[in-house]
Design a protein around this motif. Structure first.
Motif, PDB file in Angstrom:
ATOM      1  N   GLN A  18       0.840  -1.202   0.000  1.00  0.00           N
ATOM      2  CA  GLN A  18       0.000   0.000   0.000  1.00  0.00           C
ATOM      3  C   GLN A  18       0.874   1.250   0.000  1.00  0.00           C
ATOM      4  O   GLN A  18       0.583   2.219  -0.692  1.00  0.00           O
ATOM      5  CB  GLN A  18      -0.941  -0.006   1.211  1.00  0.00           C
ATOM      6  N   SER A  19       1.941   1.204   0.779  1.00  0.00           N
ATOM      7  CA  SER A  19       2.848   2.352   0.854  1.00  0.00           C
ATOM      8  C   SER A  19       3.537   2.599  -0.480  1.00  0.00           C
ATOM      9  O   SER A  19       3.658   3.736  -0.938  1.00  0.00           O
ATOM     10  CB  SER A  19       3.881   2.104   1.957  1.00  0.00           C
ATOM     11  N   LYS A  20       3.976   1.519  -1.130  1.00  0.00           N
ATOM     12  CA  LYS A  20       4.699   1.664  -2.402  1.00  0.00           C
ATOM     13  C   LYS A  20       3.793   2.091  -3.548  1.00  0.00           C
ATOM     14  O   LYS A  20       4.220   2.816  -4.447  1.00  0.00           O
ATOM     15  CB  LYS A  20       5.385   0.342  -2.759  1.00  0.00           C
ATOM     16  N   SER A  21       2.552   1.620  -3.519  1.00  0.00           N
ATOM     17  CA  SER A  21       1.657   1.877  -4.657  1.00  0.00           C
ATOM     18  C   SER A  21       0.753   3.083  -4.472  1.00  0.00           C
ATOM     19  O   SER A  21       0.348   3.725  -5.437  1.00  0.00           O
ATOM     20  CB  SER A  21       0.779   0.646  -4.907  1.00  0.00           C
ATOM     21  N   GLY A  22       0.412   3.380  -3.228  1.00  0.00           N
ATOM     22  CA  GLY A  22      -0.553   4.445  -2.983  1.00  0.00           C
ATOM     23  C   GLY A  22      -1.989   3.973  -3.086  1.00  0.00           C
ATOM     24  O   GLY A  22      -2.929   4.745  -2.869  1.00  0.00           O
ATOM     25  N   ALA A  23      -2.186   2.691  -3.423  1.00  0.00           N
ATOM     26  CA  ALA A  23      -3.538   2.133  -3.536  1.00  0.00           C
ATOM     27  C   ALA A  23      -3.958   1.524  -2.206  1.00  0.00           C
ATOM     28  O   ALA A  23      -3.124   1.200  -1.357  1.00  0.00           O
ATOM     29  CB  ALA A  23      -3.587   1.065  -4.625  1.00  0.00           C
ATOM     30  N   ARG A  24      -5.251   1.356  -2.042  1.00  0.00           N
ATOM     31  CA  ARG A  24      -5.771   0.643  -0.884  1.00  0.00           C
ATOM     32  C   ARG A  24      -5.949  -0.821  -1.271  1.00  0.00           C
ATOM     33  O   ARG A  24      -6.528  -1.123  -2.316  1.00  0.00           O
ATOM     34  CB  ARG A  24      -7.112   1.218  -0.430  1.00  0.00           C
ATOM     35  N   ILE A  25      -5.434  -1.730  -0.445  1.00  0.00           N
ATOM     36  CA  ILE A  25      -5.501  -3.162  -0.739  1.00  0.00           C
ATOM     37  C   ILE A  25      -6.234  -3.844   0.409  1.00  0.00           C
ATOM     38  O   ILE A  25      -5.816  -3.735   1.562  1.00  0.00           O
ATOM     39  CB  ILE A  25      -4.092  -3.766  -0.904  1.00  0.00           C
ATOM     40  N   GLN A  26      -7.315  -4.520   0.068  1.00  0.00           N
ATOM     41  CA  GLN A  26      -8.112  -5.188   1.090  1.00  0.00           C
ATOM     42  C   GLN A  26      -8.265  -6.672   0.759  1.00  0.00           C
ATOM     43  O   GLN A  26      -8.460  -7.032  -0.397  1.00  0.00           O
ATOM     44  CB  GLN A  26      -9.506  -4.563   1.171  1.00  0.00           C
ATOM     45  N   LEU A  27      -8.173  -7.494   1.784  1.00  0.00           N
ATOM     46  CA  LEU A  27      -8.299  -8.940   1.612  1.00  0.00           C
ATOM     47  C   LEU A  27      -9.412  -9.481   2.498  1.00  0.00           C
ATOM     48  O   LEU A  27      -9.453  -9.188   3.688  1.00  0.00           O
ATOM     49  CB  LEU A  27      -6.976  -9.627   1.969  1.00  0.00           C
ATOM     50  N   SER A  28     -10.314 -10.237   1.901  1.00  0.00           N
ATOM     51  CA  SER A  28     -11.421 -10.769   2.679  1.00  0.00           C
ATOM     52  C   SER A  28     -10.913 -11.761   3.720  1.00  0.00           C
ATOM     53  O   SER A  28      -9.854 -12.351   3.576  1.00  0.00           O
ATOM     54  CB  SER A  28     -12.454 -11.445   1.759  1.00  0.00           C
ATOM     55  N   ARG A  29     -11.689 -11.933   4.773  1.00  0.00           N
ATOM     56  CA  ARG A  29     -11.324 -12.880   5.815  1.00  0.00           C
ATOM     57  C   ARG A  29     -11.380 -14.302   5.276  1.00  0.00           C
ATOM     58  O   ARG A  29     -11.972 -14.557   4.226  1.00  0.00           O
ATOM     59  CB  ARG A  29     -12.272 -12.721   7.014  1.00  0.00           C
ATOM     60  N   ASN A  30     -10.765 -15.229   6.023  1.00  0.00           N
ATOM     61  CA  ASN A  30     -10.631 -16.580   5.480  1.00  0.00           C
ATOM     62  C   ASN A  30     -11.955 -17.300   5.307  1.00  0.00           C
ATOM     63  O   ASN A  30     -12.042 -18.286   4.583  1.00  0.00           O
ATOM     64  CB  ASN A  30      -9.680 -17.427   6.342  1.00  0.00           C
ATOM     65  N   HIS A  31     -13.030 -16.831   5.936  1.00  0.00           N
ATOM     66  CA  HIS A  31     -14.334 -17.469   5.737  1.00  0.00           C
ATOM     67  C   HIS A  31     -15.178 -16.718   4.708  1.00  0.00           C
ATOM     68  O   HIS A  31     -16.291 -17.133   4.417  1.00  0.00           O
ATOM     69  CB  HIS A  31     -15.093 -17.559   7.065  1.00  0.00           C
ATOM     70  N   GLU A  32     -14.655 -15.656   4.177  1.00  0.00           N
ATOM     71  CA  GLU A  32     -15.375 -14.858   3.178  1.00  0.00           C
ATOM     72  C   GLU A  32     -14.824 -15.194   1.798  1.00  0.00           C
ATOM     73  O   GLU A  32     -13.818 -14.635   1.367  1.00  0.00           O
ATOM     74  CB  GLU A  32     -15.217 -13.363   3.482  1.00  0.00           C
TER      75      GLU A  32
END
Length: 313
Positions: A61-75
């Motif tokens: 996120q710091s290098k790209s400036g984008a927001r990166i989100q990952l769903s939880r392991n049950h999602e």
């Protein structure tokens, strides 16, 4: 960012350098336009995208400036055991983040293959069915040109009608890292022109909460349930965006009472401020037989989907 296991995230090592300078991006005219892209990652490699204590995702996120989100392991995405990554921000930032993530995944693939041959992998993008037309084009003309220009394999899955309320399709890209990145750039340029796609980013992001529980069936059928009656009581908890809870409840609790009566399930909604971990989604606990739970969940998600569609109109 809240919990590293909450919404979305990415991977560690810096992106590998391209062998040749990349051509002028077809999305360059929309550089500042906020966008997003979603794709699948197996649960097995999700940890490498997150990194220890979230270090990798934070670095990307710091290098790209984008927001990166990952769903939880049950999602997971319906019909799969794969988690969902969403990258959002300006186009150039998204492309930087995607290259960091995919380069990390390619590096791992290369290690597994002992580095003998340049790895060719696949990435599966999640695209709303309503936006797939802009990728396919009239008579398939657009997708043919995307394949020719990127040299990547591009295949769009049929809409899976086995899952209630699922309006997304998978766009599978195969090829080298450079080929996949070129295809992603070209596809984003098409999606940028689709007002329905860009509007979806501003709707509450409740995809995982909407669909993950449809894969809980113990026989692994993921949303397809046996016809025979089950007396055994089950319980699941799904997330519903806080702003949509009123629609689920209805005036004087009328809607939730109707859902309970029609489905035969018991439904309990968490108190204000009591959210699913790392989200602003209220907890909705549904108890009953599998069939009752499934019907109640479908009715609840239909109300959420209707609300989201109204916001996008």
């Amino acid at each position: 960012m809240e919990s590293t296991e909450s919404s979305y995230v990415s991977s560690p090592e810096a992106a590998r350098n391209r062998s040749q300078p990349p051509p002028k991006s077809p999305t360059s005219g929309n550089v500042e336009k906020p966008m997003y892209i979603r794709f699948l990652v197996s649960n097995a490699v999700a940890g490498s995208v997150i990194g220890k204590g979230g270090s990798t995702i934070t670095e990307f996120q710091s290098k790209s400036g984008a927001r990166i989100q990952l769903s939880r392991n049950h999602e997971t995405f319906p019909g799969t055991s794969d988690r969902i990554i969403m990258v959002s921000g300006a186009i150039d930032d998204i492309l930087k983040a995607m290259e960091l993530i995919l380069a990390k995944l390619f590096d791992e693939l290369n290690v597994e293959d002992n580095g003998d041959v340049g790895p060719r992998a696949k990435v599966r993008l999640i695209v709303p069915n309503s936006s797939c037309g802009s990728i396919i084009g009239k008579g398939g003309a657009t997708i043919k040109s995307l394949i020719e220009d990127s040299q990547a394999g591009i295949k769009i899955s049929p809409l899976d009608n086995n899952f209630y309320g699922l309006n997304d399709r998978l766009v599978t890209l195969t090829g080298t890292l450079d080929e996949q990145m070129q295809a992603i750039d070209l596809i984003l340029s098409k999606l940028c022109e689709d007002p329905h796609y860009s509007q979806a980013m501003h709707a509450p992001f409740s995809y995982a909460a909407t669909y993950y529980s449809m894969s809980y069936a113990p026989n692994g059928t993921g949303g397809k349930f046996p016809n025979h009656k089950e007396d055994r009581s089950n319980s699941i908890t799904i997330g519903v965006p806080d702003e949509h809870i009123g629609l689920v409840l209805g005036r004087g609790g009328r809607n939730i009472m109707e859902i309970s009566q029609v489905s035969g399930a018991r439904i309990k909604i968490s108190d204000r401020g009591d959210f699913m971990s790392g989200t602003t989604d209220r907890k909705v606990t549904i108890t009953g037989s599998q069939r009752a739970i499934h019907q109640a969940e479908c009715m609840i998600m239909q109300k959420v989907a209707n609300a989201t569609e109204r916001m996008m109109d």
